[in-house]
Design a protein around this motif. Sequence first.
Motif, short mmCIF file in Angstrom:
data_model
loop_
_atom_site.label_atom_id
_atom_site.label_comp_id
_atom_site.label_asym_id
_atom_site.label_seq_id
_atom_site.Cartn_x
_atom_site.Cartn_y
_atom_site.Cartn_z
N LYS A 42 9.28 -1.61 -43.56
CA LYS A 42 9.06 -1.61 -42.12
C LYS A 42 10.30 -2.07 -41.35
O LYS A 42 10.43 -1.81 -40.16
CB LYS A 42 7.85 -2.50 -41.77
N GLU A 205 9.46 -8.11 -32.09
CA GLU A 205 8.21 -7.36 -32.08
C GLU A 205 7.25 -7.97 -33.09
O GLU A 205 7.66 -8.41 -34.16
CB GLU A 205 8.44 -5.88 -32.43
N LEU A 207 4.15 -6.74 -35.28
CA LEU A 207 3.45 -5.54 -35.73
C LEU A 207 2.06 -5.90 -36.21
O LEU A 207 1.86 -6.94 -36.85
CB LEU A 207 4.24 -4.87 -36.86
#
Length: 225
Positions: A42, A205, A207
């Motif tokens: 990721k 971020e 996730l």
Amino acid sequence: MKKDSIEKSYEIEWPGWSLDHNKFGEDFDAEARIRMIETGRKLLPYVLEYTTHSAKQYLEIGPFFTPLLFSDEAINVLPKDRKVCFLENDQNVISWLTEKFDCNVLNLDINATTFPEDLRQNMITQFGTYENFYDVITISQIVNYIDYKLLLQIMYSALKTGGNIFINNVIDYGIPVLFSEKRPKSNQEIIHTAIALGYRVILQEELSKTFNEEPHQRLILILTK
């Protein structure tokens, strides 16, 4: 998913880490290894998007048997003349990496009390310098196992001005018996620690969970100095 089908999809029988002699149970069985591979990847899109073609010196910390910097995507997108260094202390992994890839290895234990000086000496021996050296540093899924504040502090010196550190982590996710007491307790703690050390945040971020086993949202953090 059956074990046989999993093993056909990914190479998860690693030298010195056989599934038949797995001492960590469900925390590192076939399914756990698949989760590790898939969630580690990721970080890749962020590395590929935010790394410039002028970046030449790369450091991947704790690649294990799934180095991001030699993934097919990285090979196709990142500069062809890049130099990749791994920081790793498992001899089985080191042998595998050096046999398979054109790379340098810093054979060091991040949790050793001598780590800061060992890193400095090893980099000077291998590269002739220690400060302002790496354009890109990746720290993927190892933060729970180390004194992460010390690592970020040390990497600040090794990172080139304008270079990027890419972090990928889920708080308290992995192999609990190996967790460090000095691991972070929240995503915000990691961010606040980085800022306090002098880093600037390029991107942060959270996730959503990919697997039910993940206790918290995954943090993707890109830092620079």
